[in-house]
Design a protein around this motif. Structure first.
Motif, mmCIF file in Angstrom:
data_model
loop_
_atom_site.group_PDB
_atom_site.id
_atom_site.type_symbol
_atom_site.label_atom_id
_atom_site.label_comp_id
_atom_site.label_asym_id
_atom_site.label_seq_id
_atom_site.Cartn_x
_atom_site.Cartn_y
_atom_site.Cartn_z
ATOM 1 N N HIS A 38 0.837 -1.202 0.000
ATOM 2 C CA HIS A 38 0.000 0.000 0.000
ATOM 3 C C HIS A 38 0.873 1.253 0.000
ATOM 4 C CE1 HIS A 38 -3.486 2.503 0.767
ATOM 5 N NE2 HIS A 38 -2.811 3.106 1.733
ATOM 6 N N GLY A 39 0.530 2.189 -0.859
ATOM 7 C CA GLY A 39 1.282 3.429 -0.946
ATOM 8 C C GLY A 39 2.389 3.416 -1.978
ATOM 9 N N SER A 40 2.657 2.270 -2.556
ATOM 10 C CA SER A 40 3.715 2.175 -3.567
ATOM 11 C C SER A 40 3.136 2.395 -4.955
ATOM 12 C CB SER A 40 4.411 0.818 -3.490
ATOM 13 O OG SER A 40 3.508 -0.230 -3.813
ATOM 14 N N LEU A 41 4.042 2.561 -5.923
ATOM 15 C CA LEU A 41 3.638 2.726 -7.317
ATOM 16 C C LEU A 41 4.221 1.585 -8.136
ATOM 17 C CD1 LEU A 41 2.479 4.425 -9.723
ATOM 18 C CD2 LEU A 41 4.753 5.499 -9.863
ATOM 19 N N ILE A 42 3.387 1.004 -9.001
ATOM 20 C CA ILE A 42 3.826 0.005 -9.963
ATOM 21 C C ILE A 42 3.743 0.625 -11.347
ATOM 22 C CG2 ILE A 42 3.468 -2.329 -10.864
ATOM 23 C CD1 ILE A 42 1.609 -2.787 -8.395
ATOM 24 N N VAL A 43 4.842 0.580 -12.099
ATOM 25 C CA VAL A 43 4.824 1.020 -13.494
ATOM 26 C C VAL A 43 4.976 -0.222 -14.358
ATOM 27 C CG1 VAL A 43 5.806 2.528 -15.230
ATOM 28 C CG2 VAL A 43 5.887 3.200 -12.817
ATOM 29 N N SER A 44 3.929 -0.541 -15.104
ATOM 30 C CA SER A 44 3.842 -1.808 -15.829
ATOM 31 C C SER A 44 3.784 -1.579 -17.334
ATOM 32 C CB SER A 44 2.587 -2.568 -15.379
ATOM 33 O OG SER A 44 2.400 -3.754 -16.103
ATOM 34 N N ASP A 45 4.588 -2.324 -18.085
ATOM 35 C CA ASP A 45 4.589 -2.225 -19.544
ATOM 36 C C ASP A 45 3.246 -2.682 -20.113
ATOM 37 O OD1 ASP A 45 5.073 -3.350 -22.401
ATOM 38 O OD2 ASP A 45 6.934 -2.264 -21.970
ATOM 39 N N ALA A 46 2.772 -1.958 -21.129
ATOM 40 C CA ALA A 46 1.476 -2.261 -21.734
ATOM 41 C C ALA A 46 1.437 -3.637 -22.379
ATOM 42 C CB ALA A 46 1.131 -1.204 -22.773
ATOM 43 N N GLY A 47 2.607 -4.212 -22.712
ATOM 44 C CA GLY A 47 2.638 -5.523 -23.355
ATOM 45 C C GLY A 47 2.860 -6.673 -22.406
ATOM 46 N N ASN A 48 2.805 -6.428 -21.111
ATOM 47 C CA ASN A 48 3.101 -7.482 -20.143
ATOM 48 C C ASN A 48 2.119 -8.640 -20.192
ATOM 49 O OD1 ASN A 48 5.439 -6.418 -19.067
ATOM 50 N ND2 ASN A 48 4.427 -5.404 -17.352
ATOM 51 N N HIS A 49 2.602 -9.802 -19.751
ATOM 52 C CA HIS A 49 1.779 -11.004 -19.695
ATOM 53 C C HIS A 49 0.643 -10.839 -18.692
ATOM 54 C CE1 HIS A 49 0.829 -15.255 -18.624
ATOM 55 N NE2 HIS A 49 1.041 -15.425 -19.923
ATOM 56 N N ALA A 50 -0.421 -11.609 -18.915
ATOM 57 C CA ALA A 50 -1.610 -11.529 -18.060
ATOM 58 C C ALA A 50 -1.281 -11.761 -16.591
ATOM 59 C CB ALA A 50 -2.654 -12.534 -18.531
ATOM 60 N N SER A 51 -0.309 -12.613 -16.296
ATOM 61 C CA SER A 51 0.022 -12.886 -14.899
ATOM 62 C C SER A 51 0.599 -11.657 -14.211
ATOM 63 C CB SER A 51 1.001 -14.060 -14.806
ATOM 64 O OG SER A 51 2.155 -13.824 -15.593
ATOM 65 N N LEU A 52 1.395 -10.863 -14.924
ATOM 66 C CA LEU A 52 1.892 -9.616 -14.361
ATOM 67 C C LEU A 52 0.761 -8.603 -14.218
ATOM 68 C CD1 LEU A 52 5.287 -9.142 -16.256
ATOM 69 C CD2 LEU A 52 4.952 -9.876 -13.891
ATOM 70 N N ILE A 53 -0.118 -8.548 -15.213
ATOM 71 C CA ILE A 53 -1.261 -7.635 -15.143
ATOM 72 C C ILE A 53 -2.134 -7.974 -13.947
ATOM 73 C CG2 ILE A 53 -3.380 -6.909 -16.318
ATOM 74 C CD1 ILE A 53 -1.859 -7.373 -18.974
ATOM 75 N N ASP A 54 -2.401 -9.262 -13.744
ATOM 76 C CA ASP A 54 -3.216 -9.660 -12.605
ATOM 77 C C ASP A 54 -2.512 -9.369 -11.286
ATOM 78 O OD1 ASP A 54 -5.184 -10.446 -14.308
ATOM 79 O OD2 ASP A 54 -4.868 -12.597 -14.072
ATOM 80 N N GLY A 55 -1.174 -9.520 -11.268
ATOM 81 C CA GLY A 55 -0.429 -9.155 -10.078
ATOM 82 C C GLY A 55 -0.603 -7.683 -9.752
ATOM 83 N N CYS A 56 -0.570 -6.836 -10.772
ATOM 84 C CA CYS A 56 -0.786 -5.404 -10.569
ATOM 85 C C CYS A 56 -2.191 -5.134 -10.026
ATOM 86 C CB CYS A 56 -0.590 -4.645 -11.874
ATOM 87 S SG CYS A 56 1.118 -4.655 -12.500
ATOM 88 N N ARG A 57 -3.165 -5.851 -10.542
ATOM 89 C CA ARG A 57 -4.552 -5.641 -10.092
ATOM 90 C C ARG A 57 -4.746 -6.070 -8.640
ATOM 91 N NH1 ARG A 57 -7.371 -8.196 -15.558
ATOM 92 N NH2 ARG A 57 -7.241 -6.313 -16.842
ATOM 93 N N LEU A 58 -4.033 -7.101 -8.233
ATOM 94 C CA LEU A 58 -4.186 -7.617 -6.871
ATOM 95 C C LEU A 58 -3.312 -6.895 -5.856
ATOM 96 C CD1 LEU A 58 -4.259 -11.444 -7.663
ATOM 97 C CD2 LEU A 58 -6.169 -10.060 -6.830
ATOM 98 N N ALA A 59 -2.254 -6.240 -6.314
ATOM 99 C CA ALA A 59 -1.354 -5.547 -5.401
ATOM 100 C C ALA A 59 -2.051 -4.349 -4.760
ATOM 101 C CB ALA A 59 -0.098 -5.096 -6.146
ATOM 102 N N ARG A 60 -1.569 -3.969 -3.590
ATOM 103 C CA ARG A 60 -2.172 -2.831 -2.895
ATOM 104 C C ARG A 60 -1.610 -1.506 -3.378
ATOM 105 N NH1 ARG A 60 -2.759 -5.011 3.374
ATOM 106 N NH2 ARG A 60 -4.087 -6.800 2.861
ATOM 107 N N GLY A 61 -0.523 -1.530 -4.129
ATOM 108 C CA GLY A 61 0.005 -0.303 -4.694
ATOM 109 C C GLY A 61 -0.816 0.161 -5.878
ATOM 110 N N ALA A 62 -0.606 1.424 -6.278
ATOM 111 C CA ALA A 62 -1.281 1.981 -7.452
ATOM 112 C C ALA A 62 -0.485 1.626 -8.698
ATOM 113 C CB ALA A 62 -1.395 3.486 -7.317
ATOM 114 N N THR A 63 -1.186 1.398 -9.807
ATOM 115 C CA THR A 63 -0.533 0.992 -11.059
ATOM 116 C C THR A 63 -0.693 2.054 -12.133
ATOM 117 O OG1 THR A 63 -0.893 -1.361 -10.609
ATOM 118 C CG2 THR A 63 -0.477 -0.738 -12.893
ATOM 119 N N GLN A 64 0.424 2.358 -12.817
ATOM 120 C CA GLN A 64 0.380 3.148 -14.039
ATOM 121 C C GLN A 64 0.919 2.267 -15.170
ATOM 122 O OE1 GLN A 64 1.731 7.200 -14.290
ATOM 123 N NE2 GLN A 64 1.517 7.534 -12.091
ATOM 124 N N VAL A 65 0.183 2.214 -16.274
ATOM 125 C CA VAL A 65 0.603 1.421 -17.425
ATOM 126 C C VAL A 65 1.386 2.310 -18.373
ATOM 127 C CG1 VAL A 65 -0.161 0.016 -19.369
ATOM 128 C CG2 VAL A 65 -1.378 -0.110 -17.180
#
Length: 389
Positions: A118-145
């Motif tokens: 919580h309180g962290s930032l995730i910066v995720s590549d738009a082409g990432n695999h679904a497992s990374l995308i789901d990890g971002c969705r489940l994490a408590r940090g905020a995600t920017q693609v």
């Protein structure tokens, strides 16, 4: 008077009709144990899934340890075999420690959720695999693609945040087989004190000295700010996944990663197979270069036939199709001609462009590569040579 209700799961029919209209229906096709098909669809990049040493590694482990792990890793699901695999994986890839999971998907969920509080930032590549995308969705940090393979956009995203942050990327992207700019991403992450999580599922066994992976090739192996996930189900011909990194990070995953704590451990047979494959790769490092050479040959021959094939950075070669329906028909026509190929369509492709996905294997002969290209070219739909990204 009771209000009438929609039948349970009544909405499923509507969604199926929408998938049918868009040409996006998926079906299961169980394969026989001894298929006559020429295989360019599996992820068995080094041709080890049926190698006698790998098969015996699985069988021997099952005979000794039984059919299942019997419990979670923290209860009864850790064996000496798991510990040995973790030690040898970490040493091979150049990291301090490793932790084995029941799948690569579970490994990615663990790495992202446990390292983005919580309180962290995730910066995720738009082409990432679904497992990374789901990890971002489940994490408590905020995600920017961030746009695909764009370190400058990652820099801008990190510049908007104060506090803990992590950059998340595939090493080799599963759709087109292009490699991420991991060196540049590491430099950007370090400017802001951010961590870097690299999913090397398609790099391990193919890229780097003797197949040690993209992080190793990029000089990031063993870095204090870099964590890598791998799968055991591609180049190593087995099942499962692992996270590699500094020892204190791996210890944190043991204590905080839900897909490790609450999941049954990887079956001993899969551990035994992966360990045998890893040792075989150590002994025969030329397999990695051979897989890359096959991919390069596939790409060149497809280009010679006028098809739009994306230049591979590892073992994945994609060929653009004019539409989802055309891609499905193309793959079916290849199958009827004795060639098994992958077929990627939305939503599996982030750019919305359907394609055939071919996987180069180290054990493919030049004759088999030429035959595969002949079939793909002969069955190509109208427009396949004119599609542009």
């Amino acid at each position: 008077m009771a209000t009438p209700h929609t039948p349970a799961f009544g909405w499923i029919g509507e969604q199926r009709r929408a998938r049918e209209a868009a040409g996006l229906v998926r079906t299961l096709r169980p394969r026989p144990a001894d298929s006559p098909m020429l295989d360019l669809a599996s992820n068995d990049y080094l041709g080890l899934a049926r190698h006698p040493e790998v098969v015996e590694g699985a069988a021997g482990a099952a005979r000794r340890w039984g059919g299942g792990a019997t419990g979670s890793r923290l209860v009864t699901g850790s064996t000496e075999l798991h510990a040995q695999l973790e030690r040898e994986l970490a040493e091979f890839c150049g990291f301090e420690a490793a932790l084995v999971f029941s799948s690569g998907y579970a490994a990615n969920l663990a790495a992202v959720t446990a390292l983005a509080p919580h309180g962290s930032l995730i910066v995720s590549d738009a082409g990432n695999h679904a497992s990374l995308i789901d990890g971002c969705r489940l994490a408590r940090g905020a995600t920017q693609v961030a746009p695909h393979a764009d370190p400058e956009s990652v820099r801008k995203a990190l510049g908007t945040h104060e506090g803990a942050a992590v950059v998340v990327t595939d090493s080799v992207f599963s759709v087109d087989g292009d490699r991420a700019p991991v060196v540049e991403l590491a430099q950007v992450a370090r400017e802001f004190g951010a961590g870097l999580i690299i999913d090397d599922a398609h790099g391990l066994g193919v890229v780097g000295t003797g197949g040690r992976g993209v992080p190793y090739a990029a000089g990031l192996a063993g870095a204090a700010d870099t964590v890598v996930s791998v799968t055991l189900s591609k180049s190593l011909g087995s099942q499962g996944g692992a996270v590699l990194g500094p020892a204190h990070v791996i210890d944190h995953l043991v204590n905080a990663a839900r897909t490790f704590i609450f999941d049954t451990g990887l079956a001993p047979a899969a551990c035994g197979a992966a360990l045998a494959a890893l040792r075989l790769l150590r002994r025969e490092p030329e397999r990695a270069a051979r897989a890359r050479n096959v991919a390069t040959s596939l790409h060149q021959l497809l280009q010679n036939e006028g098809l739009l094939a994306v230049r591979p950075d590892a073992a994945v070669v994609s060929v653009r199709a004019p539409s989802p329906d055309a891609a499905v028909r193309w793959a079916a026509d290849c199958r009827d001609a004795g060639l098994s190929v992958g077929c990627f369509r939305p939503p599996s492709v982030p750019d919305g462009i359907a394609r055939l996905r071919l996987t180069a294997r180290a054990d493919l002969t030049e004759t088999e590569v030429a035959e595969a290209v002949r079939v793909i070219s002969r069955t190509a739909p109208n427009g396949a040579s004119t599609v542009r990204s």
